[in-house]
Write an enzyme that holds these catalytic residues in place. Structure first.
Site, PDB file in Angstrom:
ATOM      1  N   TYR A 137       0.814  -1.217   0.000  1.00  0.00           N
ATOM      2  CA  TYR A 137       0.000   0.000   0.000  1.00  0.00           C
ATOM      3  C   TYR A 137       0.851   1.272   0.000  1.00  0.00           C
ATOM      4  O   TYR A 137       0.399   2.320  -0.443  1.00  0.00           O
ATOM      5  CB  TYR A 137      -0.911   0.033   1.232  1.00  0.00           C
ATOM      6  CG  TYR A 137      -2.212  -0.710   1.076  1.00  0.00           C
ATOM      7  CD1 TYR A 137      -2.238  -2.046   0.684  1.00  0.00           C
ATOM      8  CD2 TYR A 137      -3.424  -0.072   1.336  1.00  0.00           C
ATOM      9  CE1 TYR A 137      -3.432  -2.724   0.561  1.00  0.00           C
ATOM     10  CE2 TYR A 137      -4.622  -0.755   1.223  1.00  0.00           C
ATOM     11  CZ  TYR A 137      -4.619  -2.065   0.829  1.00  0.00           C
ATOM     12  OH  TYR A 137      -5.808  -2.732   0.706  1.00  0.00           O
ATOM     13  N   ASP A 248     -12.343  -9.321   4.658  1.00  0.00           N
ATOM     14  CA  ASP A 248     -13.635  -9.326   3.943  1.00  0.00           C
ATOM     15  C   ASP A 248     -14.164 -10.759   3.852  1.00  0.00           C
ATOM     16  O   ASP A 248     -15.362 -11.016   3.984  1.00  0.00           O
ATOM     17  CB  ASP A 248     -13.489  -8.756   2.515  1.00  0.00           C
ATOM     18  CG  ASP A 248     -13.780  -7.257   2.443  1.00  0.00           C
ATOM     19  OD1 ASP A 248     -13.429  -6.541   3.400  1.00  0.00           O
ATOM     20  OD2 ASP A 248     -14.350  -6.804   1.428  1.00  0.00           O
TER      21      ASP A 248
HETATM   22  C1  IPM Z   1     -10.379  -1.145   4.052  1.00  0.00           C
HETATM   23  C2  IPM Z   1     -10.481  -0.547   2.674  1.00  0.00           C
HETATM   24  C3  IPM Z   1      -9.287   0.338   2.410  1.00  0.00           C
HETATM   25  C4  IPM Z   1      -8.057  -0.561   2.418  1.00  0.00           C
HETATM   26  C5  IPM Z   1      -9.295   1.176   1.130  1.00  0.00           C
HETATM   27  C6  IPM Z   1     -10.570   1.885   0.909  1.00  0.00           C
HETATM   28  C7  IPM Z   1      -8.145   2.152   1.149  1.00  0.00           C
HETATM   29  O1  IPM Z   1     -10.649  -1.526   1.717  1.00  0.00           O
HETATM   30  O2  IPM Z   1     -10.272  -0.392   5.032  1.00  0.00           O
HETATM   31  O3  IPM Z   1     -10.445  -2.374   4.165  1.00  0.00           O
HETATM   32  O4  IPM Z   1      -7.770  -1.240   1.419  1.00  0.00           O
HETATM   33  O5  IPM Z   1      -7.374  -0.577   3.451  1.00  0.00           O
HETATM   34 MN    MN Z   2     -11.019  -3.511   2.536  1.00  0.00          MN
END
Ligand code: IPM
Ligand code: MN
Ligand code: NAD
Length: 359
Positions: A137, A248
């Protein structure tokens, strides 16, 4: 002195779910003072940037940040450097919030809301500890460049420094000590050198934590094991990107992504937000599930303000409301009562007031 909370509702369903979380904090009295600011697409529309310097400063001077979600189709064509999502990355980095706790707990009344079998998910209570301020990231170089032959090349870099791995490993072992004392470190050490280092450092830090079990797992296997036998996990320690994806997936054990809260810790000021996004498909319809945000507010009480009793009361209120059969559409199943986002908030407040009057 009241606890200063910076409230950043954001975009899409963000304002709807944050409203309900604030409603739930109200019965706890005037121990909090709230200040609200724009972030994400809302800030781009008003000021041309996803988060203003002033808002970052405000966050640093607060005791905690309560966030909804950012992003949406309206801003998808903007350059990456000014996209709504940048606001989150900037907040996490500036606040030094390197440790993201994402608990996935199956509430027993919701067992039928999950597409998975009862015997697979019953009693599941796991915690993803996601590294949040490093990895792919944030790695440099990054970007899209035009090559001399006219073709384009997109590039991101996966970097981990030993000290970044050390501190997130410590956090995972420490929280595991308060749980079932088992850490599964998830990497791709068979292919990626940066995660080979990850594995080596986690193994080294583990020597300081007697009585905590550690095993290592490749991320592809972990994605499969989460569905096959989630009961084998207590704490999953992993990188920024793997943690994003696996959390997720873990959400679906609980029935809906609308159930998963998070706490991002490490610097002086924590960020508390649901793990889901701005859900543009249901925004403005009063049908989002506010429970992930309400549970994030409970995490804020626990981690930012050491109000364990109050945090537990909110968590108990959520459970009570589910036991009474109230469901937003994402967790609805036959024989339960469908409610809107704001009604769900009202039901939690009602249950919380009852609980607070008993304790
Ligand atoms: C999360 C989101 C974020 C991430 C994005 C929107 C930057 O998906 O908080 O899980 O990838 O960290
Ligand atoms: Mn996410
Ligand atoms: P999403 O999490 O917003 O939505 C995925 C699916 O889950 C959608 O069908 C949505 O309706 C549903 N959903 C999500 N939260 C829900 C809730 N509380 N109640 C009921 N249903 C819910 O993911 P996406 O569609 O991939 O992303 C949409 C936007 O959100 C993108 O701009 C993305 O970058 C952003 N995003 C932001 C965050 C954040 O702010 N922390 C996290 C993830 C995605």
């Amino acid at each position: 002195m009241a606890c200063k909370v910076l409230v950043l509702p954001g975009d899409g369903i963000g304002p709807e779910i944050v409203r309900e979380a604030l409603k739930v904090l109200r019965p706890l009295g005037d121990r909090f003072s709230f200040e609200e600011a724009l972030v994400g697409g809302a800030s781009i529309d008003a000021y041309g940037v996803p988060i203003k310097e002033e808002v970052l400063d405000l966050a640093k001077k607060s005791d905690a940040v309560l966030l909804g979600a950012v992003g949406g189709p309206k801003w998808e064509d903007l350059d990456y450097s000014v996209r709504p999502e940048r606001a989150l990355l900037a907040l996490r980095k500036e606040l030094g919030a390197f440790g993201n706790l994402r608990p996935a707990k199956v509430f027993s009344p919701l067992i039928d809301a999950s597409p998975l079998k009862r015997e697979v998910i019953e009693g599941i209570d796991l915690l993803v500890v996601r590294e949040l301020t490093g990895g792919i990231y944030f790695g440099e170089p990054r970007g899209v460049e035009r090559l001399p032959d006219g073709r384009e090349r997109g590039l991101n870099t996966l970097v981990y420094h030993d000290h970044e791995v050390e501190r997130i490993a410590r956090l995972a072992f420490e929280v595991a000590g308060k749980r079932r004392r088992k850490v599964t470190s998830v990497d791709k050490a068979n292919v990626l050198e940066s995660t080979e280092l990850w594995r080596k450092v986690v193994t080294r830090v583990h020597r300081e934590y007697e009585g905590i079990e550690l095993n290592h797992m490749y991320v592809d296997n972990c994605a499969m094991q989460l569905i096959r036998e989630p009961g084998q996990f207590d704490v999953i320690l992993t990188t920024n990107m793997f943690g994003d994806i696996l959390s997720d997936e873990a959400a679906m054990l609980t029935g809906s992504i609308g159930m998963l809260p998070s706490a991002s810790l490490g610097g002086g000021v924590g960020i508390f937000e649901p793990i889901h996004g701005s859900a543009p498909d249901i925004a403005g319809k009063n049908r989002a599930n506010p429970l992930a945000t309400i549970l994030s507010a409970a995490m804020m009480l626990r981690y930012a303000f050491s109000m364990d009793r109050e945090a537990l009361a909110i968590e108990r209120a959520v459970e009570e409301v589910l036991e009474r059969g109230y469901r937003t559409p994402d967790i609805y199943s036959e024989g339960t009562k469908m409610v809107s986002c704001s009604e769900m908030g009202d039901r939690v407040v009602e249950a919380l007031e009852e609980i607070l009057s008993r304790i």
